[in-house]
Design an enzyme around this catalytic site. Structure first.
Site, short mmCIF file in Angstrom:
data_model
loop_
_atom_site.label_atom_id
_atom_site.label_comp_id
_atom_site.label_asym_id
_atom_site.label_seq_id
_atom_site.Cartn_x
_atom_site.Cartn_y
_atom_site.Cartn_z
CG ASP A 14 -2.06 -0.96 1.10
OD1 ASP A 14 -2.58 -1.12 -0.02
OD2 ASP A 14 -2.43 -1.58 2.12
CG ASN A 43 -4.02 -5.27 6.40
OD1 ASN A 43 -2.84 -4.96 6.30
ND2 ASN A 43 -4.96 -4.77 5.63
CE LYS A 185 -15.37 -8.31 9.34
NZ LYS A 185 -16.35 -7.36 8.78
CD GLU A 190 -18.02 -7.91 3.05
OE1 GLU A 190 -17.06 -7.36 2.50
OE2 GLU A 190 -17.96 -8.32 4.25
CB SER A 250 -7.82 6.58 8.08
OG SER A 250 -7.89 5.55 7.14
CG ASP A 256 -8.17 -6.38 7.09
OD1 ASP A 256 -9.00 -7.25 6.77
OD2 ASP A 256 -7.56 -5.67 6.26
N GLY A 291 -4.18 6.87 7.77
CA GLY A 291 -3.88 6.14 6.53
C GLY A 291 -4.09 4.65 6.66
#
Ligand SMILES: Nc1ncnc2c1ncn2[C@@H]1O[C@H](COP(=O)(O)OP(=O)(O)OP(=O)(O)O)[C@@H](O)[C@H]1O
Ligand SMILES: [Mg+2]
Length: 313
Positions: A14, A43, A185, A190, A250, A256, A291
């Site tokens: 990233d 992550n 989860k 979803e 953020s 995660d 971030g």
């Protein structure tokens, strides 16, 4: 505690930076870039490590970007196991506009995995996770990987007597749940897609969640609800928890962080509703970081006592 094995099919570097405003045609002079390892399973492994647990990250790695990813993970002190692939590890790109604080997130498709490459990941999972108690598979599948890949992972987990925690969406999730999963989860969207349900009201969720567990081979269902917290359903009961109020920097990595915190709690032998509190605390702590940074241990531990799940059933 045995290491929690995480699986990431499409890891990324990233790359993030900041610019005054995003406009077309002109050169956009950016601040120095920052590079972080990314992708669901990586992550989750980082979160478990940050919170003082032991993780082992399994993932494909290719090209110079793959070598760089390796270095970044080494710097974080993460235990890992990678499979060489011929394609190059992808790089995603996030630009934050300084004035508006808006985040523009560019996501690349990632390298196509050949059959022998994804097969090698499955074979490695069998050996790496030979005596694992928990396997976490998180994130989208890479191009070239069959849609039933996570169903195959579920079969490996069952053979090893390991509990599979799955955080993915769409067809790969539907295929995997036919095999049986310990914990899923989904977020609100979803979950709705998975149930083929039209309703979006919070009030309808507990009933739908109980219906899911009555009909599927799963033990724990968490529907995460962003700023509205999350809903935990097991055959022993149902709990709803609100996130403690925090100042949001953020929301990247909240999902995660939730999965890392909750899985670590379960692996430490906590009851699902206690592990759930760690999930909420970790997910909410991720909002305090800037971030692509994930939750920090000190924030998570400070928020944990403020998370008070309410029993619904
Ligand atoms: N705006 C928010 N305020 C407070 N807590 C939040 C917020 N967003 C997320 N969280 C915390 O993080 C958890 C997971 O967030 P969310 O439901 O957004 O997951 P997700 O959609 O899977 O996220 P991701 O985009 O990272 O995959 C929530 O259950 C909550 O505890
Ligand atoms: Mg998510």
């Amino acid at each position: 505690m045995k290491p929690i094995v995480t699986l990431t099919l499409n890891p990324t570097i990233d790359l993030s930076t900041t610019v005054d405003v995003v406009t077309p045609e002109h050169k956009l002079r950016c601040d120095s870039e920052r590079r972080d390892p990314g992708g669901g399973g990586l992550n989750v492994a980082r979160v478990i490590h940050e919170l003082g647990g032991e993780s082992l990250a399994l993932y494909p790695r290719g090209g110079p970007t793959g070598d760089l990813l390796e270095q970044l993970l080494e710097q974080k002190g993460l235990r890992r196991w990678s499979i060489s692939i011929s394609g190059h590890t992808r790089e995603n790109f996030t630009v934050t506009e300084r004035k508006s604080k808006r985040e523009f997130r560019f996501v690349m498709p990632g390298p196509t995995l050949a059959e022998k490459e994804w097969q090698a990941l499955l074979d490695s999972l069998s050996s790496v996770a030979a005596d694992a108690e928990y396997i976490v598979a998180s994130g989208s599948l890479a191009p070239g990987v069959p849609v039933d890949f996570y169903a195959r992972v579920a079969r490996v987990a069952r053979k090893q007597n390991a509990r599979l925690v799955l955080d993915t969406a769409g067809e790969p999730l539907l295929a995997a749940k036919e095999e049986g999963i310990f914990m899923v989860k989904p977020n609100r969207k979803e979950f709705r897609d998975m149930m083929g349900a039209q309703v979006d009201e919070l009030a309808a969720l507990p009933g739908l969640a109980r219906a899911f567990l009555e009909r599927e081979h799963a033990e724990v269902l968490v529907v995460s609800l962003g700023a509205d917290g999350a809903l935990l359903t097991t055959r022993q009961g149902q709990f709803r928890a609100q996130p403690p109020p925090v100042e949001t920097h953020s929301s990247v990595g909240a999902g995660d962080s939730f999965v890392g915190g909750m899985t670590l709690g379960l692996a430490r032998g906590l009851a699902p509703e206690e592990a759930f509190r760690w999930g909420i605390a970790s997910g909410t702590a991720a909002l305090l970081s800037h971030g692509t940074e994930l939750c920090r241990r000190a924030d998570t531990e400070r928020l944990f006592p403020l998370v008070q799940p309410v029993r619904l059933a």
